[in-house]
Design a protein around this motif. Structure first.
Motif, PDB file in Angstrom:
ATOM      1  N   LYS A 136      43.284  34.202  49.850  1.00 35.81           N
ATOM      2  CA  LYS A 136      44.189  33.815  50.928  1.00 35.81           C
ATOM      3  C   LYS A 136      44.381  32.301  51.030  1.00 35.81           C
ATOM      4  CE  LYS A 136      44.672  38.047  52.811  1.00 35.81           C
ATOM      5  NZ  LYS A 136      44.354  38.751  51.563  1.00 35.81           N
ATOM      6  N   LYS A 171      49.809  35.661  40.599  1.00 40.90           N
ATOM      7  CA  LYS A 171      49.865  37.048  41.080  1.00 40.90           C
ATOM      8  C   LYS A 171      48.494  37.697  41.047  1.00 40.90           C
ATOM      9  CE  LYS A 171      53.207  39.939  41.037  1.00 40.90           C
ATOM     10  NZ  LYS A 171      54.247  40.916  40.715  1.00 40.90           N
ATOM     11  N   MET A 212      37.491  34.623  42.893  1.00 41.57           N
ATOM     12  CA  MET A 212      37.073  35.270  44.143  1.00 41.57           C
ATOM     13  C   MET A 212      35.555  35.249  44.281  1.00 41.57           C
ATOM     14  SD  MET A 212      39.606  36.039  45.851  1.00 41.57           S
ATOM     15  CE  MET A 212      38.914  37.079  47.140  1.00 41.57           C
ATOM     16  N   ALA A 213      34.871  35.585  43.186  1.00 42.65           N
ATOM     17  CA  ALA A 213      33.417  35.681  43.257  1.00 42.65           C
ATOM     18  C   ALA A 213      32.780  34.334  43.586  1.00 42.65           C
ATOM     19  CB  ALA A 213      32.868  36.207  41.934  1.00 42.65           C
ATOM     20  N   GLN A 235      46.563  39.081  44.275  1.00 39.51           N
ATOM     21  CA  GLN A 235      46.259  40.512  44.367  1.00 39.51           C
ATOM     22  C   GLN A 235      44.771  40.792  44.447  1.00 39.51           C
ATOM     23  OE1 GLN A 235      48.396  42.697  41.397  1.00 39.51           O
ATOM     24  NE2 GLN A 235      50.256  42.617  42.635  1.00 39.51           N
ATOM     25  N   ALA A 236      43.965  39.828  44.008  1.00 40.86           N
ATOM     26  CA  ALA A 236      42.522  40.009  44.149  1.00 40.86           C
ATOM     27  C   ALA A 236      42.065  39.733  45.583  1.00 40.86           C
ATOM     28  CB  ALA A 236      41.786  39.106  43.171  1.00 40.86           C
ATOM     29  N   GLY A 237      43.017  39.374  46.445  1.00 42.93           N
ATOM     30  CA  GLY A 237      42.682  39.204  47.852  1.00 42.93           C
ATOM     31  C   GLY A 237      42.499  37.768  48.286  1.00 42.93           C
ATOM     32  N   LEU A 284      30.408  41.907  40.084  1.00 40.51           N
ATOM     33  CA  LEU A 284      31.427  41.383  39.171  1.00 40.51           C
ATOM     34  C   LEU A 284      31.502  42.259  37.918  1.00 40.51           C
ATOM     35  CD1 LEU A 284      33.375  39.056  39.234  1.00 40.51           C
ATOM     36  CD2 LEU A 284      31.765  37.704  37.932  1.00 40.51           C
ATOM     37  N   GLY A 307      32.609  43.337  46.691  1.00 43.54           N
ATOM     38  CA  GLY A 307      32.129  41.963  46.813  1.00 43.54           C
ATOM     39  C   GLY A 307      33.249  40.974  47.073  1.00 43.54           C
ATOM     40  N   GLY A 308      34.210  41.358  47.944  1.00 45.86           N
ATOM     41  CA  GLY A 308      35.297  40.443  48.284  1.00 45.86           C
ATOM     42  C   GLY A 308      36.455  40.485  47.305  1.00 45.86           C
ATOM     43  N   ASN A 309      36.270  41.157  46.183  1.00 41.50           N
ATOM     44  CA  ASN A 309      37.347  41.277  45.205  1.00 41.50           C
ATOM     45  C   ASN A 309      38.124  42.553  45.461  1.00 41.50           C
ATOM     46  OD1 ASN A 309      38.041  39.484  43.052  1.00 41.50           O
ATOM     47  ND2 ASN A 309      35.874  39.507  42.490  1.00 41.50           N
ATOM     48  N   GLU A 310      39.417  42.390  45.764  1.00 49.68           N
ATOM     49  CA  GLU A 310      40.213  43.578  46.086  1.00 49.68           C
ATOM     50  C   GLU A 310      40.723  44.260  44.828  1.00 49.68           C
ATOM     51  OE1 GLU A 310      43.202  42.245  48.768  1.00 49.68           O
ATOM     52  OE2 GLU A 310      41.794  42.047  50.433  1.00 49.68           O
ATOM     53  N   LYS A 359      46.750  49.702  40.429  1.00 50.50           N
ATOM     54  CA  LYS A 359      45.956  49.785  39.198  1.00 50.50           C
ATOM     55  C   LYS A 359      45.325  51.160  39.064  1.00 50.50           C
ATOM     56  CE  LYS A 359      45.505  45.182  37.882  1.00 50.50           C
ATOM     57  NZ  LYS A 359      44.716  44.026  37.477  1.00 50.50           N
ATOM     58  N   PRO A 390      43.751  46.646  43.612  1.00 50.92           N
ATOM     59  CA  PRO A 390      45.021  47.173  44.098  1.00 50.92           C
ATOM     60  C   PRO A 390      45.183  48.655  43.788  1.00 50.92           C
ATOM     61  CG  PRO A 390      45.336  45.278  42.638  1.00 50.92           C
ATOM     62  CD  PRO A 390      43.919  45.704  42.512  1.00 50.92           C
ATOM     63  N   GLU A 399      54.654  37.547  48.671  1.00 46.66           N
ATOM     64  CA  GLU A 399      53.223  37.474  48.348  1.00 46.66           C
ATOM     65  C   GLU A 399      52.698  36.037  48.363  1.00 46.66           C
ATOM     66  OE1 GLU A 399      51.687  40.969  45.374  1.00 46.66           O
ATOM     67  OE2 GLU A 399      52.799  39.329  44.494  1.00 46.66           O
ATOM     68  N   ARG A 433      39.051  37.371  39.294  1.00 45.95           N
ATOM     69  CA  ARG A 433      37.768  37.904  39.790  1.00 45.95           C
ATOM     70  C   ARG A 433      36.735  36.788  39.924  1.00 45.95           C
ATOM     71  NH1 ARG A 433      40.051  42.067  41.818  1.00 45.95           N
ATOM     72  NH2 ARG A 433      40.637  43.708  40.360  1.00 45.95           N
ATOM     73  N   THR A 490      43.674  38.973  35.536  1.00 46.75           N
ATOM     74  CA  THR A 490      42.766  39.533  36.529  1.00 46.75           C
ATOM     75  C   THR A 490      41.310  39.059  36.376  1.00 46.75           C
ATOM     76  OG1 THR A 490      44.213  41.445  36.435  1.00 46.75           O
ATOM     77  CG2 THR A 490      42.198  41.684  37.688  1.00 46.75           C
ATOM     78  N   ASP A 541      38.678  46.563  35.615  1.00 45.87           N
ATOM     79  CA  ASP A 541      39.837  45.814  35.106  1.00 45.87           C
ATOM     80  C   ASP A 541      40.013  46.031  33.611  1.00 45.87           C
ATOM     81  OD1 ASP A 541      40.551  44.723  37.517  1.00 45.87           O
ATOM     82  OD2 ASP A 541      39.187  43.028  37.304  1.00 45.87           O
TER      83      ASP A 541
END
Lengths: 429, 414, 318
Positions: free
Chosen positions: B256, B248, B227-228, B252-254, C3, C133-136, C141, C138, B276, B224, B220, C10
């Motif tokens: 695409k 995964k 994504m950032a 899951q962090a979004g 972040l 900030g765009g980070n999903e 969790k 779930p 997924e 992050r 994860t 997390d």
């Protein structure tokens, strides 16, 4: 843990003729090693024997900690591995003619490097025994294994560092290009190291290690620093582990991360324990047995590790003395001349027990085959019999063998126990 | 005591020696790969594919040397370099002169090194090394030798092909490179940086990092960062559980966009990604399964699936390796390894998966078509893991890396 | 900043997962004096049982059934295996659990094969609850956080407010005295072992879908759990929680921030070597934080053992 039993005999050996008796096992071992290649001349047999010899040196070195010093280490592969890496680098320097060093002396330098590293780590890790020592060894083991991937200069990353043993200076016309030359070199080192470790355990410092293992407070009251005693054992163990590493470097000419990681450390614990930590010969038996298991059994079955795991757990549960402990249990009945009492009960218990084990193994093998074989390929061969793994009969036979054999063995076990008590009692029958 | 163990020892060693009494007319290939332990899944599937390919493509079509059979003899190396060298010795003792191995570049490095030394020290017992999977570029560059032949495209060639496709997509502005911290992961990263900076001037590399191999518990935090950084495309050489964990976590962090991978398929990976990963996971590799290129290829795959319902064609190149090896043996007219190796050098072969395979003579690297495939359940004829998901070919680079440079300086036996 | 917040969350998830494993292990260790090497194997068994049950009746029943099965298995192993080995001493006990870990891994591979299992989050929780900030983040969790916190509260209640808890607390410090007072300490041992392994099993059921269900999962997490309890101190639930969170955040932040060793070295006054590609310290100079992240807990453990062998909040020495 049992103290080293054979010491009694060694202690008695003071008179002149006893000296010969004392060295007799070593002379026999030397002759045995000398003539072994006459029987097993093929390259693979030599390779396996070399591997065995290396494992024996390593396991003996490990037992200096576990058996003699009572220190449980989960990261002892580090000392063998580092010694080995150092030797490969030396080998490459010799090949590049930056250094002059006859290849047969290489393991000595591996040992010195192992010793040096053991001194550094032992300085803080041997302050306490027991769990603290075990956990520090685990932590150091993880650290060094991780470093071996990161520090590419010394460890070569995951592909490791390789060398060429034949590039060294020729000694008496030997360039170690052939397996047999390497075998005799390894065997010589095995003999020298094993003898050195044996006689080390007979020195006062070796005895002190036993004393600290059994009762550290009492040893301290007698005026011996327990920490110092542990440190010395640890360094000696690191030295011989380094020698094993040097032998590995000469044999395989490559060292990788695998030589340092926790799996190797765990395996050597397993080997030593299976062989038995209470006797000097224990790790030797363990190393021979395990090497054969690993290289030969894996040719016949894919689930050999399952058997090893089961064997290991059963050994800890039922024979904590390991294989050597089991053997030496019979010394007393032998001395009393009562071994014959045991013969029939053994037969009565072991025959059904063997049947039960065969049934169990058969069951696992058939299940594995039925699950993994390709469609249309239902025939399997097991114990020289070929049959359909999807049929009902083989399953039934195995289950029946396992249940009936297990039941009979359990029924016979009390008989064996009685016979055992009788064989060990001083009262004449 | 010693005596009992020695008898036991004698019996077992004798067992090993008897184990492989060779039959004269057949040609044996030693398959040295993990058949137990954590990587046994890949090893056992590879073995099944080798056996199937030998039976279907060679033995049932007249065999080699006028009726001889190709026989695959498995040896379990437990993915350990040391064990591989022991098993190599056992195989040589059994009279086997052709070695096939693929899993782990580390093992391949150890083997190619040991085989070169063996051939130098035993000129009467030459050994040939068929590398069907290990893709570390060094094997056909600095560490190349005459006895080693690689049938997969190496990491550099695959990256070259991948970036050829990526450069056509102007929307890929920010690329994130992540991989395992070892030679292959580093090779992928280096090739990605070199190719992107050369071919994609408008693209920036927003991240380039390595993580310890097989040690990361949770991906994860990496996801992050990806994504950032506002990433448009992820490139990774990860395999096994590191691949699944990374994929995964990123999804899951979004995320695409596309995740370009080398090994995100089969052995449970396809099934775990499932819905997924649809249209997100992409893979660069050889051998086209979907859509099938010909009836011959389709029959080959469905025949395999009928025999092994739980397995997939995980490594299509095995078919090329088997066919080319058989051709080489026939051309050599015997089992003289130098002659077989010489026959393989520069060999042209029409692959069952379409296109041509050329064994480049100067470095023994197979040059073949490379595809960019997408993980999807649309139009899939042959799925993986019986999950209805599979790989569908999106674009193809013909004869990828035909003119790629090599630093290989090979010494050939005179 | 965004972040940092998401990394804190997390790290919390990772830390609480570690806590579920270490809470049981620390109780077992401090009562029986044995480091259970197979503890993470029970975690793996939990995940595989959960997967198998989810194939038939879905995720939720598995959340209950799998830990119960694992706990029963653990209790049986204590009764018929560990207790038998106990009389041989601590080292054979430790070695027994070590062998058990090997055996469980082999059995799992024998039954389920070597590939990754497609064990997925339940569909109800398979969505992004919020995004920073765009980070999903779930929903699953968040569910993990709630389960772990719930377990901590229940354990704390049992240990400090119930009679059983008092016996356990007493047995932690003076096992012999408690035995002499007439309490059935072997039964307490079996119970604690069973509950400890059941907790590990529960951790497996809920971590299996998010961290992956594969034969190496026990080995991957195994030694880090020891690190946690050694750092936290034996027998201390608060210590286990503290150390778990500490290590959870340590792992997360180390993976998140690309601190380059070259920057650190330059900052403290070293100059980078000219010939970087050939220099013998080049690996040190090119090192980044994510490369060494997973080994930081081991460094922490070794330091703690040297400086303070009882751990952060331990009552007695290891």
């Amino acid at each position: 843990m049992t103290a080293i039993k054979s010491t009694d005999r060694a202690a008695a050996a003071t008179s002149g003729s006893a000296v010969l008796k004392r060295f007799a096992p070593w002379i026999i071992a030397a002759l045995f090693l000398l003539f072994l290649p006459v029987i097993f001349a093929s390259g693979s047999a030599l390779t396996i024997m070399n591997q065995m010899a290396i494992t024996i040196v390593f396991a003996l070195a490990y037992n200096m900690l576990l058996g003699q010093g009572g220190m449980l280490s989960f990261g002892h592969a580090v000392y063998m591995g580092l010694g080995g890496f150092f030797c490969v680098h030396l080998m490459n320097m010799v090949a590049a003619e930056e250094w002059f060093l006859p290849i047969p002396l290489l393991p000595l330098f591996g040992g010195i490097f192992g010793l040096a590293f053991a001194m550094v780590i032992g300085f803080f890790s041997t302050r306490r025994a027991g769990t603290v020592f075990a956990m520090i060894s685990l932590g150091i083991g993880e650290l060094i294994a991780a470093c071996s991937i990161i520090i590419v200069v010394f460890f070569g990353g995951e592909e490791g560092i390789s060398g060429d043993r034949t590039m060294g200076p020729e000694i008496f016309g030997l360039d170690f290009g052939s397996q047999i030359e390497v075998y005799y070199l390894t065997a010589a080192w095995l003999l020298v190291s094993a003898a050195a470790m044996y006689f080390y355990s007979r020195t006062p410092i070796g005895r002190l290690a036993n004393a600290v293992r059994d009762n550290e407070e009492r040893a301290e009251f007698l005026g011996y620093s327990q920490r110092y005693v542990r440190l010395i054992s640890f360094c000696a163990s690191g030295f011989f582990a380094g020698i094993a590493g040097g032998l590995f470097a000469i044999n395989f000419e490559i060292l990788t991360e695998e030589n340092l990681n926790l799996v190797t450390s765990g395996t050597i614990l397993l080997i030593t324990f299976l062989g038995g930590v209470g006797f000097f010969i224990g790790p030797i038996i363990g190393a021979i047995f395990f090497t054969l298991l690993q290289t030969v059994l894996s040719l016949y079955t894919e689930i050999w590790q399952l058997y090893v795991g089961a064997l290991f757990v059963l050994t800890v549960m039922f024979f904590p003395g390991g294989m050597s402990g089991l053997l030496f249990m019979h010394v007393r009945p032998y001395q009393l001349g009562k071994l014959n009492i045991l013969f029939l009960p053994y037969l009565k218990t072991f025959l059904p027990a063997t049947a039960a084990i065969l049934g169990g193994v058969g069951f696992l093998e058939i299940a594995f085959h039925a699950k993994n074989a390709s469609v249309g390929d239902q025939m399997m061969t097991l114990f020289w019999l070929t049959f359909d793994s999807h049929g009902l009969i083989p399953w039934l036979v195995c289950v029946l063998l396992a249940i009936v054999g297990g039941y009979l063995a359990c029924r016979m076990a009390p008989l064996l126990r009685d016979a055992w008590d009788e064989a060990n009692s001083l009262v004449a029958n | 005591m010693r005596k009992t163990t020695s008898i036991l020892f004698a019996g077992l060693i004798a067992g090993v020696s008897v184990f492989g009494a060779a039959q004269a007319q057949d040609v044996k290939i030693a398959f040295i790969d993990p058949l137990s332990g954590p990587f046994a899944g890949t090893g056992t599937q590879g073995l099944a594919e080798w056996r199937y390919a030998a039976d279907q493509l060679v033995n049932s079509k007249g065999g080699v040397l006028g009726g001889g059979k190709l026989e695959i003899v498995p040896f379990d190396n437990k993915i350990s370099a040391k064990e591989s060298l022991i098993q190599l010795q056992v195989a040589i003792d059994q009279g086997i002169r052709i070695i096939a191995q693929g899993n782990s570049s580390g093992v391949a490095n150890a083997l190619t090194d040991a085989i070169e030394k063996h051939n130098k020290r035993n000129p009467d017992k030459h050994v040939l090394f068929i590398n069907y999977s290990a893709v570390d570029p060094a094997l056909t560059n600095d560490k190349c030798n005459f006895w080693h032949f690689r049938f997969d495209a190496n990491a550099d060639i695959k990256m070259d092909a991948l970036t050829d496709v990526m450069m056509k997509d102007a929307s890929l502005k920010k690329v994130y490179i992540i991989g395992q911290d070892y030679s292959f992961g580093k090779a992928v990263a280096a090739a990605a940086v070199a190719n992107i900076s050369k071919k994609m001037p408008n693209t920036t590399i927003v991240g380039n990092e390595l993580h310890p191999i097989g040690k990361v518990k949770d991906f994860t935090p990496y996801a992050r960062k990806i994504m950032a950084a506002g990433t448009d495309a992820v490139i990774t050489g990860n395999w096994g559980t590191d691949m699944v964990g990374l994929g995964k976590a990123v999804i899951q962090a979004g995320y695409k966009g596309p995740i370009y991978t080398y090994y995100a398929a089969t052995t449970g990976i396809t099934k775990t990604f499932g819905a997924e990963g649809k249209d997100v996971i992409r893979l660069v590799g050889e051998g086209q399964l979907n859509p099938p290129v010909s009836k011959r290829a389709a029959d080959y795959v469905s025949g395999y699936k009928a025999k092994h319902p739980d397995f997939d064609i995980t490594q299509p190149r095995i078919a090329n390796a088997v066919e080319m090896l058989a051709k080489g043996i026939n051309k050599a007219g015997g089992t003289d390894i130098v002659k077989i190796a010489t026959a393989l050098e520069g060999m042209q072969h029409a692959s069952i998966w379409g296109g041509n395979v050329t064994m480049r003579a100067k470095d023994h690297q197979a040059i073949q078509d490379i595809h960019i495939e997408v993980h999807t359940n649309d139009k899939i004829t042959f799925d993986f893991d019986n999950s209805s998901y599979g790989l569908y070919v999106e674009s193809t680079i013909k004869d990828a890396g035909m003119n790629s440079p090599t630093s290989c300086k090979m010494t050939r036996p005179s | 900043m965004e972040l940092v917040i998401i990394n804190l969350l997390d790290g919390l998830v990772m830390g609480l997962l570690l806590f579920m494993l270490s809470s049981g292990l620390t109780l077992i260790f401090s009562m029986m004096g044995v480091l259970n090497f197979a503890h993470a194997s029970f975690y793996m068994l939990g995940a595989y049982f959960g997967y198998q049950i989810s194939q038939y009746v879905g995720f939720w029943p598995g959340l209950i059934i799998a830990p119960v099965l694992v706990g029963c298995g653990g209790a049986l192993i204590e009764r018929y295996g560990l207790r038998r080995v106990h009389k041989f001493g601590h080292v054979p006990e430790l070695i027994f659990t070590f062998g058990l870990a090997l055996l469980i891994e082999e059995v799992v591979q024998f039954i389920w094969g070597k590939s990754q299992m497609a064990y997925d989050e339940p569909a109800v929780l398979n969505f992004a609850l919020f995004s920073i900030g765009g980070n999903e983040f779930p929903a699953y969790k968040v569910f993990m956080i709630f389960i772990a916190v719930g377990i901590f509260l229940v354990l704390l209640y049992i240990l400090t407010r119930t009679r059983v808890g008092l016996v356990i607390q007493a047995a932690l410090s003076y096992p012999d005295t408690v035995q002499n007072l007439g309490h059935n300490v072997p039964l307490v041992f079996m119970g604690v072992f069973g509950v400890g392994t059941a907790l590990a099993g529960l951790a497996g059921v809920i971590a299996g879908p998010s961290l992956g269900t594969f034969p190496g999962m026990a080995f991957l997490l195994g030694s880090i759990v020891f690190v946690t309890i050694v750092v936290g101190g034996l027998g201390s639930l608060w210590g286990a929680l503290l150390a778990s969170l500490l290590i959870g955040w340590l792992l997360t932040f180390a993976a998140s921030y690309n601190v380059h060793m070259s920057d650190v070295l330059t900052a403290i006054g070293f100059t980078p070597p000219e010939d970087m590609a050939e220099h013998f310290l080049r690996d040190l100079w090119t090192l980044t934080m994510p490369q060494i992240g997973p080994i930081l807990p081991y460094i922490l453990m070794v330091l703690i053992l040297i400086v303070r062998p009882r751990g952060l909040m331990g009552k007695r020495e290891v």
